[in-house]
Design an enzyme around this catalytic site. Structure first.
Site, PDB file in Angstrom:
ATOM      1  N   ASN A 188      23.348  21.814  19.169  1.00 58.09           N
ATOM      2  CA  ASN A 188      21.912  22.067  19.281  1.00 58.09           C
ATOM      3  C   ASN A 188      21.643  22.544  20.703  1.00 58.09           C
ATOM      4  OD1 ASN A 188      19.147  22.045  19.398  1.00 58.09           O
ATOM      5  ND2 ASN A 188      18.939  19.813  19.184  1.00 58.09           N
ATOM      6  N   GLU A 197      12.960  15.216  19.492  1.00 56.74           N
ATOM      7  CA  GLU A 197      12.037  15.916  20.412  1.00 56.74           C
ATOM      8  C   GLU A 197      10.853  16.500  19.643  1.00 56.74           C
ATOM      9  OE1 GLU A 197      15.191  18.161  22.256  1.00 56.74           O
ATOM     10  OE2 GLU A 197      15.940  16.229  22.970  1.00 56.74           O
ATOM     11  N   SER A 231      24.354  12.161  23.692  1.00 56.21           N
ATOM     12  CA  SER A 231      25.346  12.160  24.773  1.00 56.21           C
ATOM     13  C   SER A 231      26.790  12.166  24.267  1.00 56.21           C
ATOM     14  CB  SER A 231      25.102  10.982  25.731  1.00 56.21           C
ATOM     15  OG  SER A 231      23.817  11.072  26.324  1.00 56.21           O
ATOM     16  N   HIS A 286      14.040  16.578  14.451  1.00 49.24           N
ATOM     17  CA  HIS A 286      14.693  16.176  15.702  1.00 49.24           C
ATOM     18  C   HIS A 286      13.751  15.287  16.511  1.00 49.24           C
ATOM     19  CE1 HIS A 286      16.462  16.335  19.700  1.00 49.24           C
ATOM     20  NE2 HIS A 286      17.603  16.578  19.069  1.00 49.24           N
ATOM     21  N   GLU A 328      20.388   9.985  15.553  1.00 51.90           N
ATOM     22  CA  GLU A 328      20.336  10.195  17.001  1.00 51.90           C
ATOM     23  C   GLU A 328      19.417   9.142  17.618  1.00 51.90           C
ATOM     24  OE1 GLU A 328      21.289  14.496  18.209  1.00 51.90           O
ATOM     25  OE2 GLU A 328      19.213  14.500  17.557  1.00 51.90           O
ATOM     26  N   LYS A 346      18.973  23.621  21.987  1.00 51.81           N
ATOM     27  CA  LYS A 346      17.615  23.320  22.480  1.00 51.81           C
ATOM     28  C   LYS A 346      17.045  24.558  23.181  1.00 51.81           C
ATOM     29  CE  LYS A 346      18.826  18.475  22.540  1.00 51.81           C
ATOM     30  NZ  LYS A 346      18.595  17.122  23.064  1.00 51.81           N
ATOM     31  N   GLY A 348      20.404  12.881  25.881  1.00 46.28           N
ATOM     32  CA  GLY A 348      20.232  13.469  27.208  1.00 46.28           C
ATOM     33  C   GLY A 348      20.246  12.460  28.342  1.00 46.28           C
TER      34      GLY A 348
HETATM   35  P1  13P Z   1      22.604  15.364  24.183  1.00 47.60           P
HETATM   36  O1  13P Z   1      23.972  15.593  23.597  1.00 47.60           O
HETATM   37  O2  13P Z   1      22.272  16.301  25.301  1.00 47.60           O
HETATM   38  O3  13P Z   1      22.358  13.920  24.487  1.00 47.60           O
HETATM   39  O4  13P Z   1      21.553  15.759  23.014  1.00 47.60           O
HETATM   40  C1  13P Z   1      21.685  15.187  21.764  1.00 47.60           C
HETATM   41  C2  13P Z   1      20.758  15.864  20.842  1.00 47.60           C
HETATM   42  O5  13P Z   1      19.554  15.669  20.881  1.00 47.60           O
HETATM   43  C3  13P Z   1      21.317  16.823  19.873  1.00 47.60           C
HETATM   44  O6  13P Z   1      20.370  17.192  18.935  1.00 47.60           O
END
Ligand code: 13P
Length: 251
Positions: free
Chosen positions: A9, A97, A213, A95, A167, A11, A173
């Site tokens: 992903n 976010e 992560s 997701h 997640e 982002k 992150g």
């Molecule tokens: P990170 O791997 O940067 O923690 O992000 C995870 C994520 O949200 C994947 O969709």
């Protein structure tokens, strides 16, 4: 036997050139391998570029989000028909976010799941608890609620087109990965909830990815957990140097 699925992903990162180079590099590295399924989720504006870069290879390309409506006056939105039109095969839905920064409700997430399936897209449905929910002992209830609402009304014949991504919001992150035991417990629980909502056979077949992560140095121990079928990778999916070792976790 569930084929492992490693999804990147991206982002809101990269630009046209780096997106193309990253996709091409992954395609070259993988060749015709089928020991692992790889999916790439670029920003919408680079979908076309990435679809062309991996065309003819087993690499899947998907949108990071989609609109629940088919067309019309929805400024700034992208429909599932548009995703399919540019060659995307998957939509990432719900997701954290989207849920926590943009306020998407379980009901909206469910409508997006239906919109994607109706257009022939596969779906990765993301679920996960916040740190407050975990500390309040609401991890299972939160994930059960998001899963139940997310797949509400999905036809039995479409269940095979779903993937779940667990997640934990507190691990995204932050560098704070859930331990294999923590993640494994939730994955087993989520599979059980899915079985209760559908059938044992559907639950045996569905892939549940872990996200939060995931890095080259922790992917192996996570993937060794029986109910973890893959990874949804954010930061470490942005460079070949970190994404390839994750894709190659089994080698
Ligand atoms: P990170 O791997 O940067 O923690 O992000 C995870 C994520 O949200 C994947 O969709």
């Amino acid at each position: 036997m569930r084929q492992p699925y490693i999804a990147g992903n991206w982002k809101m990162n990269l630009d046209r050139r780096s997106a193309r180079e990253l996709a091409s590099g992954i395609r070259e590295h993988l060749g015709a391998r089928d020991d692992v399924q790889v999916g790439l989720f670029p920003p919408f504006v680079y979908l076309d570029e990435v679809v062309r870069a991996v065309s003819g290879s087993p690499v899947l390309v998907g949108g990071q989000n989609c609109c629940d409506e088919d067309e019309g006056a929805f400024t700034g939105e992208i429909s599932t028909g548009m995703l399919a039109d540019v060659g995307a095969q998957v939509a990432l839905v719900g997701h954290s976010e989207r849920r926590h920064v943009y306020g998407e409700s379980d009901e909206l997430v469910n409508r997006k799941v239906h919109a994607a399936l109706a257009r022939g897209l596969d779906v990765i449905l993301c679920i996960g608890e916040t740190i407050e929910q975990r500390e309040a002992g609401e991890t299972e209830a939160t994930n059960a609620r998001q899963l139940t609402a997310g797949i509400q009304g999905v036809a039995p014949g479409d269940l095979g087109r779903l993937t779940i991504a667990y997640e934990p919001v507190w691990a995204i992150g932050t560098g704070l990965t859930a331990s294999p035991a923590q993640a494994g417990a939730v994955h087993a629980y989520v599979r059980g909830v899915f079985a209760g909502l559908t059938t044992d056979a559907a639950a045996e077949g569905i892939r549940i990815l872990y996200g939060g992560s995931v890095k080259p140095d922790n992917v192996r121990e996570l993937m060794a957990v029986p109910d973890i079928d893959g990874a949804l990778v954010g930061g470490a999916s942005l460079e070949l140097e970190t994404f390839i070792p994750i894709v190659d976790f089994g080698n």
